[in-house]
Write a protein that holds these residues in place. Structure first.
Motif, PDB file in Angstrom:
ATOM      1  N   PRO A 292       3.192  12.377  -1.529  1.00 19.91           N
ATOM      2  CA  PRO A 292       4.433  12.631  -0.787  1.00 19.91           C
ATOM      3  C   PRO A 292       4.380  12.035   0.623  1.00 19.91           C
ATOM      4  O   PRO A 292       3.303  11.953   1.230  1.00 19.91           O
ATOM      5  N   ALA A 293       5.529  11.587   1.122  1.00 19.52           N
ATOM      6  CA  ALA A 293       5.656  10.992   2.466  1.00 19.52           C
ATOM      7  C   ALA A 293       4.610   9.899   2.676  1.00 19.52           C
ATOM      8  O   ALA A 293       3.861   9.893   3.659  1.00 19.52           O
ATOM      9  N   ALA A 294       4.565   8.951   1.728  1.00 18.96           N
ATOM     10  CA  ALA A 294       3.525   7.914   1.736  1.00 18.96           C
ATOM     11  C   ALA A 294       3.501   7.111   3.042  1.00 18.96           C
ATOM     12  O   ALA A 294       2.435   6.795   3.568  1.00 18.96           O
TER      13      ALA A 294
ATOM     14  N   ALA B 120       0.839  -1.208   0.000  1.00 16.28           N
ATOM     15  CA  ALA B 120       0.000   0.000   0.000  1.00 16.28           C
ATOM     16  C   ALA B 120       0.872   1.255   0.000  1.00 16.28           C
ATOM     17  O   ALA B 120       0.610   2.209  -0.754  1.00 16.28           O
ATOM     18  N   ILE B 121       1.920   1.253   0.823  1.00 21.85           N
ATOM     19  CA  ILE B 121       2.845   2.401   0.851  1.00 21.85           C
ATOM     20  C   ILE B 121       3.520   2.546  -0.514  1.00 21.85           C
ATOM     21  O   ILE B 121       3.658   3.656  -1.048  1.00 21.85           O
TER      22      ILE B 121
ATOM     23  N   GLN C  85      -7.715  11.835  -5.841  1.00 19.34           N
ATOM     24  CA  GLN C  85      -7.855  11.136  -7.125  1.00 19.34           C
ATOM     25  C   GLN C  85      -6.680  10.183  -7.347  1.00 19.34           C
ATOM     26  O   GLN C  85      -6.841   9.092  -7.893  1.00 19.34           O
ATOM     27  N   ARG C  86      -5.496  10.557  -6.884  1.00 17.83           N
ATOM     28  CA  ARG C  86      -4.329   9.668  -6.970  1.00 17.83           C
ATOM     29  C   ARG C  86      -4.530   8.425  -6.107  1.00 17.83           C
ATOM     30  O   ARG C  86      -4.175   7.312  -6.501  1.00 17.83           O
ATOM     31  N   VAL C  87      -5.116   8.630  -4.914  1.00 23.76           N
ATOM     32  CA  VAL C  87      -5.400   7.491  -4.029  1.00 23.76           C
ATOM     33  C   VAL C  87      -6.396   6.543  -4.707  1.00 23.76           C
ATOM     34  O   VAL C  87      -6.250   5.320  -4.651  1.00 23.76           O
ATOM     35  N   VAL C  88      -7.402   7.118  -5.376  1.00 23.52           N
ATOM     36  CA  VAL C  88      -8.405   6.308  -6.077  1.00 23.52           C
ATOM     37  C   VAL C  88      -7.739   5.499  -7.197  1.00 23.52           C
ATOM     38  O   VAL C  88      -8.080   4.324  -7.413  1.00 23.52           O
ATOM     39  N   ILE C  89      -6.781   6.106  -7.898  1.00 27.10           N
ATOM     40  CA  ILE C  89      -6.058   5.381  -8.949  1.00 27.10           C
ATOM     41  C   ILE C  89      -5.263   4.228  -8.325  1.00 27.10           C
ATOM     42  O   ILE C  89      -5.260   3.109  -8.845  1.00 27.10           O
ATOM     43  N   ALA C  90      -4.617   4.491  -7.186  1.00 22.05           N
ATOM     44  CA  ALA C  90      -3.892   3.426  -6.476  1.00 22.05           C
ATOM     45  C   ALA C  90      -4.854   2.304  -6.075  1.00 22.05           C
ATOM     46  O   ALA C  90      -4.545   1.114  -6.220  1.00 22.05           O
TER      47      ALA C  90
ATOM     48  N   GLN D 193       4.171   8.045   6.006  1.00 21.42           N
ATOM     49  CA  GLN D 193       3.552   8.798   7.107  1.00 21.42           C
ATOM     50  C   GLN D 193       2.053   9.016   6.859  1.00 21.42           C
ATOM     51  O   GLN D 193       1.269   9.078   7.799  1.00 21.42           O
ATOM     52  N   ARG D 194       1.676   9.110   5.590  1.00 19.96           N
ATOM     53  CA  ARG D 194       0.299   9.507   5.274  1.00 19.96           C
ATOM     54  C   ARG D 194      -0.653   8.330   5.091  1.00 19.96           C
ATOM     55  O   ARG D 194      -1.854   8.525   4.898  1.00 19.96           O
ATOM     56  N   ILE D 195      -0.118   7.126   5.157  1.00 20.63           N
ATOM     57  CA  ILE D 195      -0.969   5.950   4.914  1.00 20.63           C
ATOM     58  C   ILE D 195      -2.085   5.831   5.947  1.00 20.63           C
ATOM     59  O   ILE D 195      -3.147   5.278   5.675  1.00 20.63           O
ATOM     60  N   ASP D 196      -1.882   6.370   7.146  1.00 20.02           N
ATOM     61  CA  ASP D 196      -2.912   6.273   8.184  1.00 20.02           C
ATOM     62  C   ASP D 196      -3.807   7.517   8.268  1.00 20.02           C
ATOM     63  O   ASP D 196      -4.549   7.684   9.238  1.00 20.02           O
ATOM     64  N   ALA D 197      -3.733   8.363   7.226  1.00 19.47           N
ATOM     65  CA  ALA D 197      -4.604   9.549   7.176  1.00 19.47           C
ATOM     66  C   ALA D 197      -5.963   9.163   6.569  1.00 19.47           C
ATOM     67  O   ALA D 197      -6.096   8.133   5.907  1.00 19.47           O
ATOM     68  N   TYR D 198      -6.958  10.015   6.819  1.00 24.68           N
ATOM     69  CA  TYR D 198      -8.313   9.798   6.292  1.00 24.68           C
ATOM     70  C   TYR D 198      -8.502  10.589   4.994  1.00 24.68           C
ATOM     71  O   TYR D 198      -7.794  11.574   4.750  1.00 24.68           O
ATOM     72  N   PRO D 199      -9.477  10.194   4.158  1.00 22.61           N
ATOM     73  CA  PRO D 199      -9.664  10.869   2.870  1.00 22.61           C
ATOM     74  C   PRO D 199      -9.778  12.400   2.965  1.00 22.61           C
ATOM     75  O   PRO D 199      -9.251  13.120   2.112  1.00 22.61           O
ATOM     76  N   HIS D 200     -10.447  12.918   4.013  1.00 23.12           N
ATOM     77  CA  HIS D 200     -10.647  14.378   4.085  1.00 23.12           C
ATOM     78  C   HIS D 200      -9.343  15.127   4.345  1.00 23.12           C
ATOM     79  O   HIS D 200      -9.292  16.351   4.215  1.00 23.12           O
ATOM     80  N   GLU D 201      -8.290  14.398   4.710  1.00 24.04           N
ATOM     81  CA  GLU D 201      -7.000  15.043   4.979  1.00 24.04           C
ATOM     82  C   GLU D 201      -6.146  15.206   3.717  1.00 24.04           C
ATOM     83  O   GLU D 201      -5.015  15.670   3.792  1.00 24.04           O
ATOM     84  N   PHE D 202      -6.715  14.826   2.569  1.00 28.83           N
ATOM     85  CA  PHE D 202      -5.999  14.949   1.295  1.00 28.83           C
ATOM     86  C   PHE D 202      -6.675  15.992   0.411  1.00 28.83           C
ATOM     87  O   PHE D 202      -7.882  16.203   0.510  1.00 28.83           O
ATOM     88  N   SER D 203      -5.901  16.615  -0.476  1.00 24.42           N
ATOM     89  CA  SER D 203      -6.481  17.552  -1.455  1.00 24.42           C
ATOM     90  C   SER D 203      -7.221  16.754  -2.525  1.00 24.42           C
ATOM     91  O   SER D 203      -7.086  15.532  -2.616  1.00 24.42           O
TER      92      SER D 203
END
Length: 318
Positions: free
Chosen positions: A141-143, A131-132, A160-165, A145-155
């Motif tokens: 960036p800083a995958a 996943a990382i 959309q990049r997360v959705v592609i992943a 560290q950010r893997i445990d963030a929630y969707p609302h914490e992303f621009s």
């Protein structure tokens, strides 16, 4: 053999006034590693074709005819559970609005690892590591560290990049991308397009790219299918369709796009509007708006026929 083969697909919606035929005999194929662009006005049937392929057609809409084959195996008549296993593992889906795909209550790491572990035999540690890796590949960036963030914490662009992943992490053979860049600003659009191109090249994934933006198609696709009123008006290599359109509708679409090479006082427009599904004209569906229409266009519905390097549903090529 083509990876995806759609043959004479018919989708209907029963209503109180009768049956509406939203897709009428749609046929195309996509090879492994190929990007097929699907373009047309809103309501042409682009997204409906995509959701029909992945088995997400909303009731009372249903496939009333034709076949959808994935690697030679028919999938349009599968029960819900086998189709759910194909969705994600064999076919990934990227929707226009990432918030409809991402669960706001779960971290993105949990969503990625659950998707992978549903389709691949991975331990928790391996799934997290992958996943990382995927977040890194799609440019978060800083995958780690950010893997445990929630969707609302992303621009918006990062979501959309997360959705592609998420669409690619189970390593599907085919990805259906429905307007993946529409809600993003131009610089982010360019990055997402580059990302999709890189992933198709590296993973040999086939992509069906649904959009109304011909610029995105020109930049990304190998071939393009132009849809109009639930049918394919023209299909062929991108370069040919853009430079030498064979269908008057495609010609109108191309003429309405601003060009950097030739200055014009005003852009051409296609007069009129696409017909409603409950008021389709007899004959060719484009004939009421077509400057080249003649008698046969008003009575007979044309199928795709050879038109040089492309195929067009137009009696001019009969």
């Amino acid at each position: 053999m083509a990876l995806l083969d759609v043959r004479d697909l018919v989708v209907e919606f029963p209503t109180r006034r009768g049956v509406l035929r939203a897709l009428d005999g749609v046929s195309f194929s996509i090879e492994k590693g190929e990007v097929l662009g699907v373009v047309g006005e809103s309501g042409a049937g682009k997204s409906l074709t995509g959701v029909s392929i992945v088995g997400l057609l909303e009731r009372p809409g249903h496939i009333a005819g034709g076949q959808i084959l994935l690697d030679g195996t028919r999938i349009d008549n599968l029960p819900a559970e086998p189709m759910r296993r194909i969705r994600g593992k064999r076919i990934g889906m990227i929707f226009q609005d990432p918030l409809t795909t991402l669960n706001p209550l779960y971290t993105i790491g949990r969503q990625l690892t659950e998707t992978m572990q549903t389709h691949l035999p991975l331990s928790d540690a391996d799934a997290r590591k992958r996943a990382i890796g995927w977040l890194d590949r799609v440019g978060i960036p800083a995958a780690a560290q950010r893997i445990d963030a929630y969707p609302h914490e992303f621009s918006g662009g990062q979501r959309q990049r997360v959705v592609i992943a998420l669409a690619l992490c189970a390593e599907p053979a085919l990805v259906i991308a429905d307007e993946p860049t529409t809600a993003l600003d131009v610089s982010i659009q360019a990055q997402i397009i580059t990302l999709l191109k890189d992933l198709t090249r590296d993973e040999h994934t086939a992509v069906m790219l649904i959009t109304h933006d011909m610029g995105v198609i020109a930049e990304t696709a190998n071939r393009v299918a132009v849809m109009y009123a639930g049918r394919i008006a023209e299909i062929g290599p991108v370069e040919t369709v853009i430079r030498h359109p064979a269908h008057p509708y495609t010609e109108g679409l191309m003429a309405s796009i601003p060009s950097l090479e030739h200055r014009v006082a005003r852009l051409r427009q296609i007069d009129g509007a696409m017909p409603r599904l409950d008021a389709l004209p007899q004959g060719c569906r484009f004939h009421p708006r077509c400057p080249k229409a003649f008698d046969r266009c008003r009575t007979d519905l044309p199928d795709l026929m050879d038109a040089g390097a492309t195929r067009a549903a137009c009696w001019l090529h009969a």
